[in-house]
Design a protein around this motif. Structure first.
Motif, PDB file in Angstrom:
ATOM      1  N   GLY A   1       0.803  -1.215   0.000  1.00  8.95           N
ATOM      2  CA  GLY A   1       0.000   0.000   0.000  1.00  8.95           C
ATOM      3  C   GLY A   1       0.831   1.257   0.000  1.00  8.95           C
ATOM      4  N   GLU A   2       2.131   1.149   0.307  1.00  6.31           N
ATOM      5  CA  GLU A   2       2.997   2.322   0.286  1.00  6.31           C
ATOM      6  C   GLU A   2       3.082   2.885  -1.132  1.00  6.31           C
ATOM      7  OE1 GLU A   2       4.739  -0.615   3.360  1.00  6.31           O
ATOM      8  OE2 GLU A   2       4.008  -0.706   1.273  1.00  6.31           O
ATOM      9  N   HIS A   3       3.122   4.180  -1.227  1.00  3.92           N
ATOM     10  CA  HIS A   3       3.248   4.883  -2.506  1.00  3.92           C
ATOM     11  C   HIS A   3       2.092   4.551  -3.464  1.00  3.92           C
ATOM     12  CE1 HIS A   3       7.258   6.070  -1.222  1.00  3.92           C
ATOM     13  NE2 HIS A   3       7.460   4.806  -0.899  1.00  3.92           N
ATOM     14  N   GLY A   4       0.969   4.157  -2.884  1.00  6.37           N
ATOM     15  CA  GLY A   4      -0.185   3.829  -3.709  1.00  6.37           C
ATOM     16  C   GLY A   4      -0.034   2.540  -4.487  1.00  6.37           C
ATOM     17  N   ILE A   5       0.939   1.717  -4.130  1.00  6.57           N
ATOM     18  CA  ILE A   5       1.168   0.437  -4.812  1.00  6.57           C
ATOM     19  C   ILE A   5       0.745  -0.678  -3.864  1.00  6.57           C
ATOM     20  CG2 ILE A   5       2.844  -1.036  -5.965  1.00  6.57           C
ATOM     21  CD1 ILE A   5       4.574   1.446  -6.400  1.00  6.57           C
ATOM     22  N   PHE A   6      -0.262  -1.436  -4.256  1.00  9.49           N
ATOM     23  CA  PHE A   6      -0.821  -2.453  -3.386  1.00  9.49           C
ATOM     24  C   PHE A   6      -0.443  -3.849  -3.860  1.00  9.49           C
ATOM     25  CE2 PHE A   6      -3.421   1.150  -2.327  1.00  9.49           C
ATOM     26  CZ  PHE A   6      -3.761   0.966  -0.996  1.00  9.49           C
ATOM     27  N   TYR A   7       0.256  -4.598  -2.979  1.00  7.65           N
ATOM     28  CA  TYR A   7       0.443  -6.035  -3.127  1.00  7.65           C
ATOM     29  C   TYR A   7       1.151  -6.403  -4.429  1.00  7.65           C
ATOM     30  CZ  TYR A   7      -3.343  -5.082   0.094  1.00  7.65           C
ATOM     31  OH  TYR A   7      -4.121  -4.515   1.080  1.00  7.65           O
ATOM     32  N   GLU A   8       2.121  -5.633  -4.810  1.00 11.19           N
ATOM     33  CA  GLU A   8       3.021  -5.985  -5.899  1.00 11.19           C
ATOM     34  C   GLU A   8       4.346  -5.286  -5.640  1.00 11.19           C
ATOM     35  OE1 GLU A   8       2.520  -2.713  -9.398  1.00 11.19           O
ATOM     36  OE2 GLU A   8       1.695  -4.693  -9.737  1.00 11.19           O
ATOM     37  N   HIS A   9       5.323  -5.515  -6.481  1.00 13.73           N
ATOM     38  CA  HIS A   9       6.655  -4.985  -6.225  1.00 13.73           C
ATOM     39  C   HIS A   9       7.050  -3.983  -7.298  1.00 13.73           C
ATOM     40  CE1 HIS A   9       6.191  -9.301  -7.036  1.00 13.73           C
ATOM     41  NE2 HIS A   9       6.910  -9.103  -8.126  1.00 13.73           N
ATOM     42  N   GLY A  10       6.123  -3.127  -7.678  1.00 12.53           N
ATOM     43  CA  GLY A  10       6.432  -2.066  -8.622  1.00 12.53           C
ATOM     44  C   GLY A  10       7.217  -0.953  -7.947  1.00 12.53           C
ATOM     45  N   GLY A  11       7.944  -0.218  -8.773  1.00 16.02           N
ATOM     46  CA  GLY A  11       8.732   0.892  -8.248  1.00 16.02           C
ATOM     47  C   GLY A  11      10.025   0.421  -7.606  1.00 16.02           C
ATOM     48  N   LEU A  12      10.907   1.378  -7.337  1.00 16.53           N
ATOM     49  CA  LEU A  12      12.213   1.073  -6.750  1.00 16.53           C
ATOM     50  C   LEU A  12      12.366   1.744  -5.396  1.00 16.53           C
ATOM     51  CD1 LEU A  12      14.486   1.346  -9.926  1.00 16.53           C
ATOM     52  CD2 LEU A  12      13.622  -0.728  -8.825  1.00 16.53           C
ATOM     53  N   TYR A  13      11.291   1.737  -4.623  1.00 14.06           N
ATOM     54  CA  TYR A  13      11.343   2.232  -3.254  1.00 14.06           C
ATOM     55  C   TYR A  13      11.917   1.130  -2.350  1.00 14.06           C
ATOM     56  CZ  TYR A  13       8.251   5.750  -5.247  1.00 14.06           C
ATOM     57  OH  TYR A  13       7.713   6.740  -6.032  1.00 14.06           O
ATOM     58  N   PRO A  14      12.358   1.488  -1.150  1.00 16.52           N
ATOM     59  CA  PRO A  14      12.948   0.463  -0.268  1.00 16.52           C
ATOM     60  C   PRO A  14      12.038  -0.730  -0.017  1.00 16.52           C
ATOM     61  CG  PRO A  14      13.445   2.650   0.564  1.00 16.52           C
ATOM     62  CD  PRO A  14      12.494   2.849  -0.584  1.00 16.52           C
ATOM     63  N   GLN A  15      10.741  -0.520  -0.020  1.00 20.80           N
ATOM     64  CA  GLN A  15       9.842  -1.650   0.229  1.00 20.80           C
ATOM     65  C   GLN A  15      10.033  -2.773  -0.788  1.00 20.80           C
ATOM     66  OE1 GLN A  15       8.856   1.530   0.044  1.00 20.80           O
ATOM     67  NE2 GLN A  15       8.098   2.014   2.099  1.00 20.80           N
ATOM     68  N   THR A  16      10.511  -2.440  -1.992  1.00 19.50           N
ATOM     69  CA  THR A  16      10.632  -3.447  -3.046  1.00 19.50           C
ATOM     70  C   THR A  16      12.061  -3.877  -3.339  1.00 19.50           C
ATOM     71  OG1 THR A  16      10.650  -1.712  -4.738  1.00 19.50           O
ATOM     72  CG2 THR A  16       8.519  -2.677  -4.187  1.00 19.50           C
ATOM     73  N   ILE A  17      13.056  -3.119  -2.912  1.00 26.36           N
ATOM     74  CA  ILE A  17      14.450  -3.502  -3.218  1.00 26.36           C
ATOM     75  C   ILE A  17      15.283  -3.767  -1.972  1.00 26.36           C
ATOM     76  CG2 ILE A  17      14.478  -2.346  -5.452  1.00 26.36           C
ATOM     77  CD1 ILE A  17      15.975  -0.024  -4.148  1.00 26.36           C
ATOM     78  N   HIS A  18      14.756  -3.432  -0.797  1.00 27.24           N
ATOM     79  CA  HIS A  18      15.451  -3.741   0.461  1.00 27.24           C
ATOM     80  C   HIS A  18      15.078  -5.173   0.839  1.00 27.24           C
ATOM     81  CE1 HIS A  18      16.237  -2.614   4.971  1.00 27.24           C
ATOM     82  NE2 HIS A  18      17.203  -3.372   4.451  1.00 27.24           N
ATOM     83  N   VAL A  19      16.066  -6.075   0.839  1.00 22.35           N
ATOM     84  CA  VAL A  19      15.783  -7.498   1.024  1.00 22.35           C
ATOM     85  C   VAL A  19      16.540  -8.031   2.232  1.00 22.35           C
ATOM     86  CG1 VAL A  19      15.303  -7.896  -1.422  1.00 22.35           C
ATOM     87  CG2 VAL A  19      17.642  -8.163  -0.568  1.00 22.35           C
ATOM     88  N   PRO A  20      16.042  -9.108   2.825  1.00 23.43           N
ATOM     89  CA  PRO A  20      16.785  -9.731   3.929  1.00 23.43           C
ATOM     90  C   PRO A  20      18.036 -10.427   3.423  1.00 23.43           C
ATOM     91  CG  PRO A  20      14.845 -11.036   3.379  1.00 23.43           C
ATOM     92  CD  PRO A  20      14.772  -9.796   2.538  1.00 23.43           C
ATOM     93  N   LEU A  21      19.020 -10.532   4.283  1.00 22.27           N
ATOM     94  CA  LEU A  21      20.230 -11.300   3.982  1.00 22.27           C
ATOM     95  C   LEU A  21      20.788 -11.824   5.293  1.00 22.27           C
ATOM     96  CD1 LEU A  21      22.416 -12.434   2.191  1.00 22.27           C
ATOM     97  CD2 LEU A  21      23.564 -10.217   2.233  1.00 22.27           C
ATOM     98  N   LEU A  22      20.783 -13.130   5.433  1.00 26.26           N
ATOM     99  CA  LEU A  22      21.349 -13.801   6.593  1.00 26.26           C
ATOM    100  C   LEU A  22      22.442 -14.741   6.107  1.00 26.26           C
ATOM    101  CD1 LEU A  22      17.932 -13.828   6.968  1.00 26.26           C
ATOM    102  CD2 LEU A  22      18.685 -14.317   9.280  1.00 26.26           C
TER     103      LEU A  22
END
Length: 915
Positions: free
Chosen positions: A712-733
């Motif tokens: 829902g951030e930036h008006g984008i619901f339940y997909e990975h559009g855009g290059l905001y941190p919500q879509t490109i910041h990933v976990p790494l262990l």
């Protein structure tokens, strides 16, 4: 697609739907007798035993009504280096604090109790009990690297020896793969035409169903063949009468044009009855240029009846189709398997594909190896279903080892009753004298008809009691803030991933290179940015010329396994099968649950006993449609809320074209994030089966994601559009022998550097492969991190992140499929991540000089791209395209090649602003 129970409120859970296990029982698809569970690490206390006393990780425990606490404290800080000091390059993960409401804690306890009641074969026998490790959001401990902690790490390194070296001990168990060559010449006939049928002047005697048809003369300058044009949006079929002896053909070529991608199928008919049919093939959209499509008829050799009619079915709804001609062809069936004079390639037999060569009863395979004593010869064999031997007397596979008195002969039935599958063979060679040993594979067909099989992964190895093991897990669409141990994590429970973080490193600032599945995985497996791979969509496969991580492990003598949970990541569609000895992907379904994929991996692991192993496991559960099992579906969503009703509290409205789950009509914007978290908790529970397995104890383990998700951030619901941190910041262990334990790494890193790191950890530092070792981020004197660049699906947008700043540049005018705001051509946004981590405040006007500098940096990076020719031609499978659309992916091709993403001398509104 995952099955989804009803979410209507006011219904008891048992009445809404049966649990997922009753919908897809494991026993129905994978009999218990066939599945060998991965041995678990166990101890009398039920917790993970230490790898050494000095490296014991902090254990998290709490009672039913107690806040979690650290069972054993981390090493004390040295004098003058206490918690009040400023943080170094990394710090310890600290004690968790429970922030979940009581109703959510009660559900977690109920879920834990239900897990304890599961049969032992299906329960994670030694996984940490859920009440031991959750719920939590692990905070940050302000402690520099202390001498006491350094002593603990030194003791760990003493137990493990740091990196696995390339010396004598490291070489134990490596696979010496054997080169097999054919004995005798191939059938020289190859593919040849038997009959050709063209369109007559009046279209007769061809019969068309499903549309209006007319024969047409070609346009001036076009091909000389007359064409039959068929109009209409209904499925179409063309009946072609004639005399077709079934033993004389096994393929049919169709030259045609269709207005969009279509699936074609051919049926062979005798006296109005379908005798056999072809496999489905794809006709590409080719309204301007004709294409030739081959239809395979493997069953033809089993039929003795002559055929009187061929029927071509155009399955889809293309508005126009034009048939030029058909040719009836014959090809030696041995050519339907990999040519033994070429390198092996993946062959499907039953549920998985393995790297194999073709073996014919008319052409044996020969090889030789140097026996050293105490070795094991291993291989697998199988017959694809379409090539099963037609007779009652079944042929046998024969292996001949050695010559003269030392000659040894082994035989196995080529085919058995039951499902088609691969057969594993492991032969101890203790009776062989040291020296060169010839071997020969042949098939005894018992009659004159040709019999075939695929022979895969023939190798000799000296079994090792402790072979090197490397595990790479990619959790698709997994946000970085959806790991319980991560700073700023959402309220959710991920006990198995949190335990992994306690045993190793958690990188809190890792960015992927793109926001779409296949391009990100290709970048991860090649350590090459999508700008240069040229793959920016889910339909273009990676060409074989590209060097991959799996190939490097394969060349080093590792067994290489891949289990992926999305069809478009399978070898035919992604090209990522290269380098893997075996690979499994869902087909014909578009995806499968983590449980199903891990079941497959459990079957495979015992077969790698004594051999070094590289495993890639991909899970897809956090991807839409969110469809958590019944035990998890309301874990984070209260019963007093109705997902089909907006709460009227001023929260955003979900766009009408958006569906977070398979259920239509979801209105509550809180439901999507809640069910997404439930999916993450579910996949974590399944990953525990792998992370707690004996084979992966002391292994090198990396867990990351291809991209995140917008909720829902930036008006984008339940997909990975855009290059905001919500879509490109990933976990790494990252966990590895001798490494830090419970360390939180603050330094910015890139996901595409994981491959280089795993190679270095496995003692393969000299192997040629790009990237940087992520452990460099642990050094206090590490140089400043370089800017990180990202490129969106299709080349729609690009971003650069450096220091505290994140700049986005729209390369096209577009709008995400489920977004509320369109993006203007060459629009620019700037955000300061330290005080605006969600990128909600655009500082474009406040920071004009910084915007200009970062925009220039990004444009120079785009222009410096190198097109390596790695992107294959894709997008021709109509079924796959439809499945990708259901998953929310657009199917447009990449907009431009490397270095051509931004035109020069653009006069749009945004470019003029920066001139």
């Amino acid at each position: 697609m995952k099955m989804r129970p009803s979410l209507r409120p006011g219904t008891a859970p048992s009445a809404r739907s049966p649990p997922r296990s009753t919908v897809k029982p494991a026993s129905a698809s994978r009999p218990t007798a066939r599945r060998a569970s991965i041995p678990r690490r166990t101890s009398s206390s039920g917790t993970h035993p230490c790898l050494c006393a000095a490296s014991r990780p902090p254990r998290l425990r709490r009672g039913a009504d107690e806040a979690p606490s650290i069972a054993c404290s981390p090493p004390p800080a040295a004098p003058g280096r206490g918690g009040s000091s400023s943080p170094g390059p990394w710090r310890l993960i600290s004690s968790p604090r429970s922030g979940l409401p009581p109703w959510m804690r009660n559900r977690i306890e109920a879920l834990r109790a239900a897990n304890e009641r599961r049969p032992a074969a299906r329960r994670h026998a030694s996984a940490p009990a859920m009440h031991d490790l959750l719920p939590r959001r692990l905070g940050a401990r302000s402690a520099r690297f202390s001498p006491a902690l350094g002593l603990g790490l030194a003791l760990c390194a003493g137990c493990f020896g740091g990196d696995v070296g390339a010396g004598e001990d490291a070489g134990d168990g490596i696979l010496r793969r054997l080169t097999l060559t054919p004995a005798g010449a191939a059938d020289g006939r190859g593919l040849h035409a038997v009959q050709r049928h063209e369109v007559s002047e009046d279209g007769q005697p061809w019969i068309v169903h499903g549309g209006h048809s007319e024969p047409r003369k070609p346009r001036s300058g076009a091909d000389v063949e007359r064409i039959l044009v068929i109009y209409g949006h209904d499925p179409k079929s063309i009946l072609i009468p004639g005399h077709f002896p079934s033993h004389s053909f096994n393929r049919v070529a169709v030259k045609l044009q269709v207005s969009k991608h279509e699936a074609l199928q051919l049926q062979a008919i005798k006296d109005g009855r379908v005798v056999f049919g072809s496999l489905t093939s794809t006709a590409p959209a080719s309204i301007n240029e004709p294409a030739i499509v081959l239809l395979d008829l493997p069953q033809a050799r089993r039929i003795k009846t002559d055929i009187d009619t061929l029927r071509i079915n155009i399955v889809g709804h293309s508005g126009q189709a034009a048939i030029h001609w058909i040719e009836v062809l014959q090809q030696p069936i041995s050519e339907w398997l990999p040519d033994p004079e070429q390198p092996p390639r993946l062959v499907d037999v039953g549920p998985d594909a393995r790297r194999a060569l073709g073996l014919s009863s008319r052409r044996p395979l020969e090889g030789r190896f140097e026996a050293a004593g105490g070795e094991v010869l291993s291989f697998s064999y199988g017959v694809p279903e379409r090539l099963l031997f037609p007779g009652r007397r079944q042929p046998r596979l024969r292996l001949i080892l050695g010559t003269g008195e030392a000659r040894r002969v082994e035989e196995w039935p080529l085919q058995e009753e039951g499902p088609v599958r691969w057969h594993e063979v492991s032969l101890p060679l203790a009776d062989l004298a040291p020296g060169e040993v010839p071997l020969r594979f042949e098939i005894d067909s018992l009659d004159q008809r040709e019999a075939l099989c695929a022979v895969a992964n023939v190798a000799v190895h000296q079994p090792s009691p402790a072979p090197r093991t490397v595990l790479l897990v990619t959790s698709d669409t997994h946000r970085a803030d959806h790991i319980g141990a991560a700073p700023g994590a959402r309220e959710l429970t991920t006990p198995n991933l949190d335990a992994l973080a306690q045993r190793g490193l958690l990188f809190e600032d890792c960015f992927s290179s793109t926001n779409v599945t296949n391009p990100s995985h290709v970048a991860l497996m090649t350590a090459t940015h999508p700008r240069d791979t040229g793959i920016l969509n889910n339909t273009s496969p990676l060409r074989a010329a590209a060097p991959t991580l799996a190939e490097r492990f394969h060349e080093a003598g590792f067994a290489t396994f891949a289990v992926v949970s999305a069809k478009h990541l399978g070898a035919p569609h992604s090209g990522l099968g290269q380098g893997f000895d075996r690979m499994s992907w869902p087909a014909p379904r578009s995806q499968r649950d983590a449980e199903d994929s891990i079941d497959i991996l459990e079957d495979w692991i015992p077969q790698a006993r004594g051999r070094p192993l590289f495993v890639w496991l991909h899970v897809f559960d956090a991807h839409t449609p969110y469809d958590a099992p019944l035990a998890f579906e309301r874990l984070y969503y209260p019963d007093d809320r109705d997902p089909f009703r907006h709460p009227g509290d001023g929260s955003p409205t979900i766009p009408p074209n958006v569906r977070p789950s398979p259920q239509e009509g979801i209105q509550d914007p809180a439901f999507g994030p809640a069910i997404y978290r439930a999916e993450v908790s579910y996949l974590d529970s399944e990953l525990g089966r792998v992370l707690d397995a004996d084979r992966f104890r002391g292994a090198m383990v990396a867990v990351t994601s291809d991209h995140g998700e917008s909720l829902g951030e930036h008006g984008i619901f339940y997909e990975h559009g855009g290059l905001y941190p919500q879509t490109i910041h990933v976990p790494l262990l990252l966990e590895y022998p001798g490494g830090p334990r419970g360390a939180l790494v603050e330094r910015p890193v890139r996901q595409i550097d994981v491959g280089r790191t795993l190679l270095d950890l496995a003692g393969l530092a000299d192997v040629d492969f790009p990237g940087q070792d992520l452990r460099e981020a642990l050094a206090a004197d590490a140089p400043p991190p370089a800017p990180r660049f990202t490129l969106a699906q299709g080349g729609f947008s690009a971003a650069v992140t450096t220091g505290d700043w994140h700049l986005l540049l729209q390369l096209t005018a577009h709008g995400e499929a489920q977004a509320q705001k369109p993006r203007a051509l060459h629009q620019v946004e700037l955000f300061r991540l330290s005080d605006d981590p969600d990128c909600e405040r655009n500082l474009l006007d406040e920071e004009p000089e910084r915007v200009h500098a970062l925009r220039t940096l990004l444009l120079r990076w785009l222009a410096s791209g190198e097109d390596r020719g790695w992107a294959g031609e894709g997008g021709r499978d109509p079924e796959l395209l439809a499945q990708l659309a259901d998953l929310g992916y657009t199917t447009s091709e990449s907009l431009s090649a490397a270095g051509e993403h931004y035109p020069e001398d653009c006069t749009c509104e945004w470019c003029v602003r920066f001139d």
